[in-house]
Write an enzyme that holds these catalytic residues in place. Structure first.
Site, PDB file in Angstrom:
ATOM      1  CB  SER A 120      -0.849   0.042   1.271  1.00  0.00           C
ATOM      2  OG  SER A 120      -1.649  -1.088   1.374  1.00  0.00           O
ATOM      3  CD  GLU A 153      -2.501   3.852  -6.107  1.00  0.00           C
ATOM      4  OE1 GLU A 153      -2.773   3.148  -5.110  1.00  0.00           O
ATOM      5  OE2 GLU A 153      -2.165   5.034  -6.016  1.00  0.00           O
ATOM      6  CG  ASN A 191      -3.409   3.612   0.989  1.00  0.00           C
ATOM      7  OD1 ASN A 191      -4.474   3.679   1.595  1.00  0.00           O
ATOM      8  ND2 ASN A 191      -3.031   2.522   0.354  1.00  0.00           N
TER       9      ASN A 191
HETATM   10  P1  NAD Z   1      -3.467  -9.479   6.444  1.00  0.00           P
HETATM   11  O1  NAD Z   1      -2.914  -9.204   7.795  1.00  0.00           O
HETATM   12  O2  NAD Z   1      -4.921  -9.783   6.295  1.00  0.00           O
HETATM   13  O3  NAD Z   1      -2.671 -10.705   5.756  1.00  0.00           O
HETATM   14  C1  NAD Z   1      -1.273 -10.774   5.682  1.00  0.00           C
HETATM   15  C2  NAD Z   1      -0.912 -12.245   5.484  1.00  0.00           C
HETATM   16  O4  NAD Z   1       0.490 -12.336   5.189  1.00  0.00           O
HETATM   17  C3  NAD Z   1      -1.151 -13.121   6.723  1.00  0.00           C
HETATM   18  O5  NAD Z   1      -1.992 -14.213   6.380  1.00  0.00           O
HETATM   19  C4  NAD Z   1       0.247 -13.584   7.125  1.00  0.00           C
HETATM   20  O6  NAD Z   1       0.264 -14.905   7.668  1.00  0.00           O
HETATM   21  C5  NAD Z   1       0.958 -13.530   5.767  1.00  0.00           C
HETATM   22  N1  NAD Z   1       2.402 -13.514   5.868  1.00  0.00           N
HETATM   23  C6  NAD Z   1       3.181 -12.796   6.729  1.00  0.00           C
HETATM   24  N2  NAD Z   1       4.497 -13.086   6.498  1.00  0.00           N
HETATM   25  C7  NAD Z   1       4.532 -13.987   5.488  1.00  0.00           C
HETATM   26  C8  NAD Z   1       5.584 -14.689   4.814  1.00  0.00           C
HETATM   27  N3  NAD Z   1       6.852 -14.489   5.152  1.00  0.00           N
HETATM   28  N4  NAD Z   1       5.257 -15.550   3.823  1.00  0.00           N
HETATM   29  C9  NAD Z   1       3.963 -15.762   3.484  1.00  0.00           C
HETATM   30  N5  NAD Z   1       2.919 -15.133   4.092  1.00  0.00           N
HETATM   31  C10 NAD Z   1       3.201 -14.265   5.077  1.00  0.00           C
HETATM   32  O7  NAD Z   1      -3.057  -8.213   5.545  1.00  0.00           O
HETATM   33  P2  NAD Z   1      -3.778  -7.663   4.212  1.00  0.00           P
HETATM   34  O8  NAD Z   1      -4.807  -6.666   4.593  1.00  0.00           O
HETATM   35  O9  NAD Z   1      -4.150  -8.815   3.341  1.00  0.00           O
HETATM   36  O10 NAD Z   1      -2.575  -6.865   3.554  1.00  0.00           O
HETATM   37  C11 NAD Z   1      -1.583  -7.512   2.777  1.00  0.00           C
HETATM   38  C12 NAD Z   1      -0.883  -6.498   1.887  1.00  0.00           C
HETATM   39  O11 NAD Z   1      -1.845  -5.860   1.049  1.00  0.00           O
HETATM   40  C13 NAD Z   1      -0.157  -5.385   2.648  1.00  0.00           C
HETATM   41  O12 NAD Z   1       1.004  -5.035   1.947  1.00  0.00           O
HETATM   42  C14 NAD Z   1      -1.171  -4.255   2.615  1.00  0.00           C
HETATM   43  O13 NAD Z   1      -0.582  -2.981   2.723  1.00  0.00           O
HETATM   44  C15 NAD Z   1      -1.761  -4.459   1.212  1.00  0.00           C
HETATM   45  N6  NAD Z   1      -3.101  -3.876   1.012  1.00  0.00           N
HETATM   46  C16 NAD Z   1      -4.039  -3.942   2.000  1.00  0.00           C
HETATM   47  C17 NAD Z   1      -5.303  -3.398   1.774  1.00  0.00           C
HETATM   48  C18 NAD Z   1      -6.367  -3.466   2.835  1.00  0.00           C
HETATM   49  O14 NAD Z   1      -7.387  -2.772   2.718  1.00  0.00           O
HETATM   50  N7  NAD Z   1      -6.226  -4.283   3.861  1.00  0.00           N
HETATM   51  C19 NAD Z   1      -5.605  -2.808   0.545  1.00  0.00           C
HETATM   52  C20 NAD Z   1      -4.633  -2.795  -0.459  1.00  0.00           C
HETATM   53  C21 NAD Z   1      -3.372  -3.334  -0.218  1.00  0.00           C
END
Ligand code: NAD
Length: 292
Positions: A120, A153, A191
């Site tokens: 993000s 994006e 963001n």
């Molecule tokens: P989340 O906390 O729901 O999920 C993250 C996942 O990553 C977890 O299941 C965790 O076990 C896994 N993980 C951590 N370390 C790991 C590794 N070494 N190998 C494999 N898996 C691993 O988080 P999210 O909301 O899905 O966000 C994930 C990414 O997407 C982030 O970079 C976030 O900034 C981005 N993002 C989030 C949103 C949102 O609204 N939540 C929107 C766009 C982008």
């Protein structure tokens, strides 16, 4: 351009499961990877529930649903990425975590595979520079919930090749998504604009200007936002919101981006929003209740 047939997704949380869902629905073979078996189990249930919802709304057919489920495999071993054409990283928003994942992806994927991050806020140029193929590296920032939201994006790092950018545009088209191009500066477009607003909403709560309900009602009815900023923060994940504010604060060195101490406190408590059952609202009962 390498034709994309198989896509590896790293991180099976809120975003990873959505990315796997839309890619498999579009006909790609998908391998979903996470370090946590629990996360994979939860992702499987979420994908199935969301596909069922799409069938009941007649957006997809039951056959498309079963085909999508069949095209997704899941595991905790990145060795399964040996034939992927594209790997999309969607793990926790922490730079050291992502750097480690890309180190593993460089080993696990063919040299011809493209690498993408769903970050993000973190610099695509910097993440790309830790790999052996910065020209085949790109930012693909999907929105939450991925099966519903229209936007991707697309962020090119300094070294991203035109071919890699063309691959991203072709992928977005096949996923039926619309692209907004953003330059590689902290938090890109969405963001950079959204997160300071959410952080300011937390400050208005912290300073007692309004209650959780008051702030959300004010922004829904007063600014015509479909969701209040605190409800949206819970939906995104408060850990992700805090990480993005830290990237803005560090990357732009302007005090206007300082994360609200109350946001820090919620993250320290492990009250990360919907995904942990509690954030600015408590979701453990049917009707969310404000926690302040
Ligand atoms: P989340 O906390 O729901 O999920 C993250 C996942 O990553 C977890 O299941 C965790 O076990 C896994 N993980 C951590 N370390 C790991 C590794 N070494 N190998 C494999 N898996 C691993 O988080 P999210 O909301 O899905 O966000 C994930 C990414 O997407 C982030 O970079 C976030 O900034 C981005 N993002 C989030 C949103 C949102 O609204 N939540 C929107 C766009 C982008």
């Amino acid at each position: 351009m390498t034709e994309i047939r198989q896509i590896g997704v790293v991180g099976a949380g809120q975003m990873g499961n959505g990315i796997a869902h839309v890619c498999a629905l579009a006909g790609y073979d998908v391998i979903l990877n996470d370090i946590s078996e629990d996360a994979l189990e939860k992702a499987k249930k979420t994908i199935e529930r969301n596909l069922h919802r799409q069938v009941s709304k007649e957006l997809i057919t039951p056959d498309e649903m079963t085909g999508t489920i069949d095209r997704i495999s899941m595991n905790t071993d990145m060795a399964s990425f040996a034939a992927v054409d594209l790997a999309i990283e969607a793990a926790t928003e922490k730079e050291p975590v992502k750097v480690k994942i890309f180190e593993s992806l460089v080993q696990a994927t063919p040299k011809s595979a493209y690498l993408a991050s769903n970050t993000s806020s973190i610099s695509i140029t910097r993440l790309a520079s830790t790999t052996d193929r910065p020209e085949r590296f790109i930012g693909l920032h999907f929105m939450n919930p991925v099966p519903v939201m229209q936007l991707i994006e697309v962020i090119r790092g300094l070294a991203t090749s035109h071919e890699t950018y063309e691959m991203a545009l072709a992928l977005a088209k096949r996923l039926n998504k619309t692209v907004a191009n953003a330059e590689d500066f902290p938090a890109f477009i969405v963001n950079r604009v959204l997160m300071p607003m959410i952080n300011e909403a937390v400050y208005t709560l912290y300073e007692g200007v309004g209650t959780v309900e008051g702030i959300d009602t004010a922004m829904k009815l007063g600014a015509n936002h479909p969701m209040g900023p605190l409800q949206l923060a819970d939906f995104i994940g408060l850990d992700t919101c805090l990480s993005i504010m830290q990237v803005l604060h560090d990357g732009l060195a302007d005090t206007k981006y300082r994360p609200c101490p109350l946001l820090v406190k919620y993250v320290e408590a492990g009250w990360l929003g919907r995904k942990t059952g509690r954030g600015f609202y408590d979701y453990r009962d049917e009707i969310p209740v404000p926690t302040r």
